[in-house]
Design a protein around this motif. Structure first.
Motif, PDB file in Angstrom:
ATOM      1  N   SER A 255       0.835  -1.200   0.000  1.00 27.29           N
ATOM      2  CA  SER A 255       0.000   0.000   0.000  1.00 27.29           C
ATOM      3  C   SER A 255       0.871   1.252   0.000  1.00 27.29           C
ATOM      4  O   SER A 255       1.863   1.331   0.731  1.00 27.29           O
TER       5      SER A 255
ATOM      6  N   HIS B 236      -0.074   3.911   1.237  1.00 25.64           N
ATOM      7  CA  HIS B 236      -0.368   4.597   2.500  1.00 25.64           C
ATOM      8  C   HIS B 236       0.395   3.994   3.669  1.00 25.64           C
ATOM      9  O   HIS B 236       0.407   4.559   4.754  1.00 25.64           O
TER      10      HIS B 236
ATOM     11  N   CYS C  46      -0.663   9.124  -2.305  1.00 22.09           N
ATOM     12  CA  CYS C  46       0.208   8.836  -1.152  1.00 22.09           C
ATOM     13  C   CYS C  46       0.137  10.020  -0.200  1.00 22.09           C
ATOM     14  O   CYS C  46       0.137  11.170  -0.630  1.00 22.09           O
ATOM     15  N   LYS C  47       0.050   9.727   1.084  1.00 25.95           N
ATOM     16  CA  LYS C  47      -0.052  10.797   2.075  1.00 25.95           C
ATOM     17  C   LYS C  47       1.303  11.486   2.256  1.00 25.95           C
ATOM     18  O   LYS C  47       2.338  10.829   2.305  1.00 25.95           O
TER      19      LYS C  47
ATOM     20  N   GLU D 250       3.498  10.242   5.049  1.00 22.79           N
ATOM     21  CA  GLU D 250       4.181   8.967   4.820  1.00 22.79           C
ATOM     22  C   GLU D 250       5.409   9.173   3.933  1.00 22.79           C
ATOM     23  O   GLU D 250       6.459   8.551   4.143  1.00 22.79           O
TER      24      GLU D 250
END
Length: 279
Positions: free
Chosen positions: A141, A143, A162-163, A166
């Motif tokens: 993932s 994330h 994507c955050k 992160e």
């Protein structure tokens, strides 16, 4: 550098055909050469990501070279901005590895680089690992990146979610993120087949918390496609979900289909912890 366990966040070690952490969580190293680091409890669906049909269409379209100008530009930017001491790069949402492997080959000419490709779609990663051996591929993932804090020199993110936090966690201070997003007129003619009222892509001024945006540029050009190529292009985009059978049939029958590309390329640099307010 190695992977990090997605369950307990400790380092994974490859022993034989298994990746194992100190907590004894185990992940099989597939015969094709990739590792699946997507635990069942992290999946949102049974087969997340692109279908086999979408992946095959994307591979055929990209192999025909229609997005090569974008690939070449990304390779050049990365080669220019990454120091010779850079050792790790991750391509998030790498699909079947078209961009990842070219970037790896370019950067490895002058650097001792390890390049990783990550995607949620197992079918895409399996094909990528079978075909391209210079890259380490994993199903995971975006994330929950399976990499230790401050372990990456660079991240490439082409359309993939994507955050920011992160990315910040996984990148070294001073590390870079190179993103690609659709510009206002991207695939305008393709959208015209599906929507009665065609809207330009909204220009989102993406800011990544903890990062400084270093550069923004546009890359736009026209493509001349035959019916099969135009159909493959449709199949690899989210527009495919809205296309009727009639639209798909007519598109396949086209002798010549002209379509615009419009990419927005942005380069970000991770701030040091004391600059960004992160601790």
């Amino acid at each position: 550098m190695t992977y990090q366990c997605p369950l307990c966040f400790q380092p994974l070690e490859l022993t034989g055909q298994q990746w194992r952490c100190p907590e004894n969580h185990q992940f099989d190293h597939a015969k094709e050469g990739y590792v699946n680091l997507m635990p069942v409890q992290h999946k949102r669906s049974k087969q997340p990501g692109d279908s086999t049909e979408m992946m095959m269409s994307r591979r055929a379209f990209l192999d025909a070279g229609h997005y090569q100008p974008l690939r070449d530009r990304l390779m050049t930017i990365l080669d220019d901005v990454l120091p010779q001491s850079a050792v790790t790069l991750l391509d998030i949402g790498c699909g079947e590895g078209y961009y990842t492997t070219a970037i790896a080959e370019r950067l490895m000419q002058t650097r001792a680089m390890k390049v990783f490709g990550l995607d949620v779609a197992k079918v895409a990663i399996r094909y990528a690992a079978k075909r391209y051996h210079a890259v380490s591929f994993c199903v995971a993932s975006s994330h929950r990146l399976p990499f230790a804090a401050a372990s990456l020199d660079a991240v490439v993110r082409i359309y993939a979610p994507c955050k920011a936090q992160e990315l910040y966690r996984a990148l070294k201070p001073g590390g870079i993120v190179l993103t690609v997003a659709p510009g206002p007129r991207h695939l305008y003619q393709l959208k015209g087949l599906i929507y009665q009222d065609v809207q330009l892509h909204a220009e989102l001024d993406e800011q990544l918390e903890g990062f400084e945006r270093v550069a923004t540029e546009s890359l736009a050009y026209g493509m001349q496609l035959n019916g099969a190529e135009a159909f493959d292009l449709l199949q690899m985009t989210p527009f495919a979900w809205r296309a009727t059978e009639e639209v798909m049939k007519n598109l396949k029958a086209e002798q010549a289909f002209e379509c615009e590309t419009d990419f927005v390329i942005r380069l970000y640099q991770r701030k040091a912890d004391d600059e960004s307010g992160h601790s």
